[in-house]
Write an enzyme that holds these catalytic residues in place. Structure first.
Site, PDB file in Angstrom:
ATOM      1  CB  SER A  40       1.477  -1.570   3.678  1.00 52.19           C
ATOM      2  OG  SER A  40       0.461  -2.536   3.846  1.00 52.19           O
ATOM      3  CE1 TYR A  96       5.497  -4.790   5.256  1.00 55.72           C
ATOM      4  CE2 TYR A  96       3.110  -4.567   5.463  1.00 55.72           C
ATOM      5  CZ  TYR A  96       4.264  -4.417   4.719  1.00 55.72           C
ATOM      6  OH  TYR A  96       4.198  -3.905   3.447  1.00 55.72           O
TER       7      TYR A  96
END
Length: 240
Positions: free
Chosen positions: A149, A162
């Site tokens: 990501s 995350y």
């Protein structure tokens, strides 16, 4: 990036994690349509069965379904042995499963949720590499793809677990790619970008999912990285 479905993965054996919905399900269906036999893992049995039904309807062939909680790390080793017994090799590994949990300040984050994010996003992928490295090397053109990501490269308030997990994933995969550079195995990371998914809904619950890129629209780049003709190695590839 090609979105045309053909037979670019004909005869290949592909394992996809997090395959019961979202990007994982879309990639599984696309790989099957391209001729691969797909091994699908996820915790949700019903979701796996729905994906298998869709694959059978489209191709006339069933997938291999493996209900699996990736936090049960020893079961990843068992899966590796089962794949070896049945197929003798693995051509394609897609480490797609990911966890976001909740967003919140670092100083107040629940340690149990932190651990789950790290378990799923980092340690499970380490265990997949550890379990399937030899099987991927047994293939004439092994391919491993891990989903990352943009959050890995830029700190955002409240996104620390995350983002940190994806940064760790990127370092691990790039290091692995360097270590096996002399082999036919090609290893890359893929950033799907902003895609309609459960994780995206968790982070932005008020967003209109119809306004986002749909999972099926990013599968072309996965095929590019999975096919035998791929020469990219140790890279972060944008899917959009």
């Amino acid at each position: 990036m090609s979105q045309t479905v053909g037979s670019r993965l004909e005869g290949r054996i592909a394992l996809v994690t997090g395959a019961s919905r979202g990007i994982g399900a879309a990639v599984a269906k696309r790989f099957a349509a391209e001729g691969a036999h797909v091994i699908l893992t996820a915790r949700t049995v019903g979701g796996l069965e729905e994906v298998d039904d869709a694959i059978f309807k489209a191709t006339g062939r069933n997938a291999t379904l493996v209900p699996l909680n990736l936090q049960e790390f020893d079961k990843i080793d068992q899966l590796g042995y089962s794949v070896y017994q049945r197929f003798g090799k693995l051509d394609i590994l897609v480490g797609n499963a990911g966890a976001l949990e909740t967003l919140g300040p670092v100083a107040q984050y629940d340690p149990k949720l932190w651990q789950r994010v790290m378990d799923v996003n980092v340690t499970a992928n380490f265990r997949l590499i550890r379990s399937f490295d030899r099987l991927l090397r047994t293939s004439d053109a092994g391919r491993a793809i891990f989903v990352t990501s943009a959050a890995a490269g830029q700190p955002y308030p409240y996104w620390c677990p995350y983002a940190a997990s994806k940064a760790a994933l990127e370092m691990m995969v790039k290091t692995y790619a360097m270590e096996i550079a002399a082999s036919p195995l090609r290893v890359n990371l893929i950033d799907p970008g902003v895609v309609n998914s459960k994780l995206r809904t968790q982070a932005f619950p008020g967003e209109d999912p119809k306004s986002l890129t749909q999972p099926e629209q990013v599968t072309g780049r996965f095929v590019d990285l999975a096919e035998t003709a791929c020469t990219q190695h140790g890279e972060i590839v944008a899917a959009q």
